[in-house]
Structures are given as C-alpha cells and as structure tokens.
Motif scaffolding. Structure first.
Motif, mmCIF file in Angstrom:
data_model
loop_
_atom_site.group_PDB
_atom_site.id
_atom_site.type_symbol
_atom_site.label_atom_id
_atom_site.label_comp_id
_atom_site.label_asym_id
_atom_site.label_seq_id
_atom_site.Cartn_x
_atom_site.Cartn_y
_atom_site.Cartn_z
ATOM 1 N N UNK A 190 97.621 70.764 43.144
ATOM 2 C CA UNK A 190 97.035 71.767 44.039
ATOM 3 C C UNK A 190 95.590 71.369 44.289
ATOM 4 N N UNK A 191 95.179 71.447 45.541
ATOM 5 C CA UNK A 191 93.830 71.020 45.919
ATOM 6 C C UNK A 191 93.046 72.204 46.460
ATOM 7 N N UNK A 230 101.142 74.735 45.783
ATOM 8 C CA UNK A 230 101.501 73.598 44.946
ATOM 9 C C UNK A 230 102.315 72.598 45.767
ATOM 10 N N UNK A 267 112.338 67.925 47.732
ATOM 11 C CA UNK A 267 111.252 68.449 46.910
ATOM 12 C C UNK A 267 111.200 69.979 46.970
ATOM 13 N N UNK A 268 110.608 70.549 45.958
ATOM 14 C CA UNK A 268 110.261 71.966 45.996
ATOM 15 C C UNK A 268 109.121 72.119 47.008
ATOM 16 N N UNK A 283 99.627 69.127 37.385
ATOM 17 C CA UNK A 283 100.483 69.807 36.424
ATOM 18 C C UNK A 283 101.753 68.985 36.189
ATOM 19 N N UNK A 339 111.449 76.684 35.578
ATOM 20 C CA UNK A 339 110.382 75.729 35.317
ATOM 21 C C UNK A 339 109.335 76.358 34.409
ATOM 22 N N UNK A 352 93.487 79.901 42.551
ATOM 23 C CA UNK A 352 93.511 78.450 42.618
ATOM 24 C C UNK A 352 93.340 77.719 41.276
ATOM 25 N N UNK A 379 98.464 70.739 31.954
ATOM 26 C CA UNK A 379 97.613 70.918 33.144
ATOM 27 C C UNK A 379 96.362 70.072 32.977
ATOM 28 N N UNK A 407 105.559 70.180 35.045
ATOM 29 C CA UNK A 407 106.465 71.270 34.740
ATOM 30 C C UNK A 407 107.779 70.684 34.238
ATOM 31 N N UNK A 463 108.858 67.861 36.715
ATOM 32 C CA UNK A 463 108.208 67.834 38.017
ATOM 33 C C UNK A 463 106.707 67.669 37.856
ATOM 34 N N UNK A 511 104.876 69.415 45.077
ATOM 35 C CA UNK A 511 105.706 68.881 44.008
ATOM 36 C C UNK A 511 106.230 67.495 44.328
ATOM 37 N N UNK A 512 106.470 66.711 43.272
ATOM 38 C CA UNK A 512 107.243 65.502 43.408
ATOM 39 C C UNK A 512 108.729 65.835 43.393
ATOM 40 N N UNK A 531 107.225 80.445 37.142
ATOM 41 C CA UNK A 531 108.356 80.427 38.069
ATOM 42 C C UNK A 531 109.547 81.211 37.535
ATOM 43 N N UNK A 543 105.507 75.407 32.382
ATOM 44 C CA UNK A 543 104.394 74.479 32.372
ATOM 45 C C UNK A 543 104.389 73.670 31.086
ATOM 46 N N UNK A 562 102.954 63.921 46.614
ATOM 47 C CA UNK A 562 103.182 63.615 45.206
ATOM 48 C C UNK A 562 104.444 62.766 45.124
ATOM 49 N N UNK A 606 108.784 79.634 46.954
ATOM 50 C CA UNK A 606 109.029 78.219 47.216
ATOM 51 C C UNK A 606 110.519 78.065 47.473
ATOM 52 N N UNK A 652 90.706 69.194 42.479
ATOM 53 C CA UNK A 652 92.126 69.519 42.444
ATOM 54 C C UNK A 652 92.598 69.619 40.998
ATOM 55 N N UNK A 653 93.809 70.087 40.849
ATOM 56 C CA UNK A 653 94.442 70.221 39.537
ATOM 57 C C UNK A 653 95.823 69.566 39.595
ATOM 58 N N UNK A 698 98.020 78.172 36.291
ATOM 59 C CA UNK A 698 99.459 78.036 36.142
ATOM 60 C C UNK A 698 100.177 79.065 36.986
#
Lengths: 115, 114
Positions: free
Chosen positions: A95-96, A103, B42-43, A35, A45, B99, A50, A37, A91, A105-106, B105, A47, A4, B35, A32-33, B102
């Motif tokens: 998730x695939x 997850x 990155x996280x 998000x 964080x 899967x 989505x 955040x 962020x 993250x960027x 965190x 949400x 990402x 995480x 995949x999904x 949400x």
C-alpha cells in the motif's frame, strides 16, 4: 501504477527446513508499506508480517522474517523451521501513500510443508 | 481473537439478479473494505468506506455496485444486476486505523453467476 509480482506459484519444503518466498513490487512512491499475508486452506487471510518502507531494519516475527531490498524493490519472506501448519497460500501486498488504503496483491505462492 | 465474518459463504445467482453480500467487521474498527478475486487472478481492491461514506473506489466499482453500513455493525456490498464476469470470491476487510495498518480479512463469499 503499483504492481506486485510473486514469481513462484507453488513451492514445497520439508518440515523443519527453511524456505524463502519471493516478491517484487513496482512503485514511484517513497512512502509505502509491505505485507505478507497467509491464507490456510478454507480459512481467511491473516497477517504474517509488516514492513515500513522508511525502516531499513528487516521485520521479524518469530520464525518469519523478511529481506527488504528497497533499491531492488524486493520483499522476500523467509520461513525458518517450517511446520505443517505453515501450509497455506502466501500473498505479498503493498500500500502506498498516494493510493490511500488500497492494497495491491500479488498472485500468491502456494506453500506445502512436507512431513 | 475478533474476526471479520461474512455471509453467505457461497451464493449462486442468475445473471441480471441483485445480490447482497454481508460482512460483520471487527467491532472497534472504523475503516471497511471490499476486495474480489476472480479465479486464478489477483485479489483486487473494490472500495473503502469510512465515516459512512466511500473514501476510495477502483475502476471496477461502477454504478452496478454499492456499499452500505445499515445498522452500525453490518457492512454490505450490493450488485444490482449481476453479470457472468462478477463471478468471484468477495472479501470484506476492516482496519482500526488508516493508511499502512493491517487490514483484517473475512473468509470470503464465493459468488457464482449463472
């Protein structure tokens, strides 16, 4: 491998204006999904929005909407009528199906809303 | 609204010491995660936990790490012998479903290894 990328480390916007945060991702999966955040200063964080990859319609949540371009693997976040409370780190995450609940993250975009 | 909580907010430890980071997930959630985020990076996913066992783990999660749900409410991450490179923010998360759903965190624990 899933990656990402958020290419904008920092952005600013005037209160009441619109801003778009960019996110691109790379995957060979079709299921995949995605998000977005938001992490306000010194807070956890939460949400924002989505998107399910199999849905062509872009997700919206009040002032927040996404531009999901599946072929381009792009997932940008548009914030309309920016408010001071939108100041936060944003962020993009992914998730695939082949990686279960993991997850990705960027690096995040720090957004400042200027009064 | 229910929140994930984490303690302590900041932990300082010496290299080679064991640390335990604690998390209280949202009460009706079944899936739990750790995480970490090294400063400026990155996280990164460490591990997921469901039904009292690890369901997935990353390459980072080696034998120095372990997780436990000791009492039905807490979820802990133990690092047996800390290294300087373990210095990071550690985030706990939980989710109600599997899967694609949400993950909620916590605020994170900043671990500093000296």
């Amino acid at each position: 491998a899933q990656t990402v990328t958020q290419s904008q480390p920092e952005m600013s916007v005037q209160e009441a204006e619109t801003v778009t945060l960019s996110c691109t991702y790379d995957t060979s999966e079709s299921n995949y999904y995605l998000f977005w955040y938001k992490q306000p200063p010194s807070r956890q964080m939460i949400l924002v929005i989505r998107q399910e990859a199999y849905k062509q319609q872009n997700a919206t949540e009040n002032r927040f909407s996404v531009n999901f371009q599946k072929a381009a693997k792009s997932f940008s976040l548009k914030i309309s009528d920016s408010q001071l409370g939108d100041t936060a780190m944003y962020f993009c995450a992914f998730v695939a199906s082949n990686t279960g609940n993991q997850f990705y993250f960027g690096t995040g975009t720090s957004l400042t809303v200027i009064p | 609204e229910p929140e994930v909580t984490q303690t302590p907010s900041h932990q300082v430890t010496q290299m080679g010491q064991e640390v335990i980071l604690r998390c209280v997930p949202i009460s009706n959630h079944l899936y739990f995660y750790w995480y970490r985020q090294i400063l400026g990076q990155k996280v990164e996913f460490l591990v997921s936990f469901y039904n009292n066992e690890i369901s997935e783990k990353s390459e980072i999660f080696d034998d120095q790490f372990s997780v436990e749900r000791p009492d039905g409410s807490n979820f802990t991450l133990k690092i047996r012998s800390t290294k300087l490179e373990d210095s990071a923010m550690y985030f706990c998360a939980s989710s109600e479903r599997d899967y694609g759903y949400e993950q909620y965190f916590g605020p994170g624990t900043r671990l500093t290894v000296t």
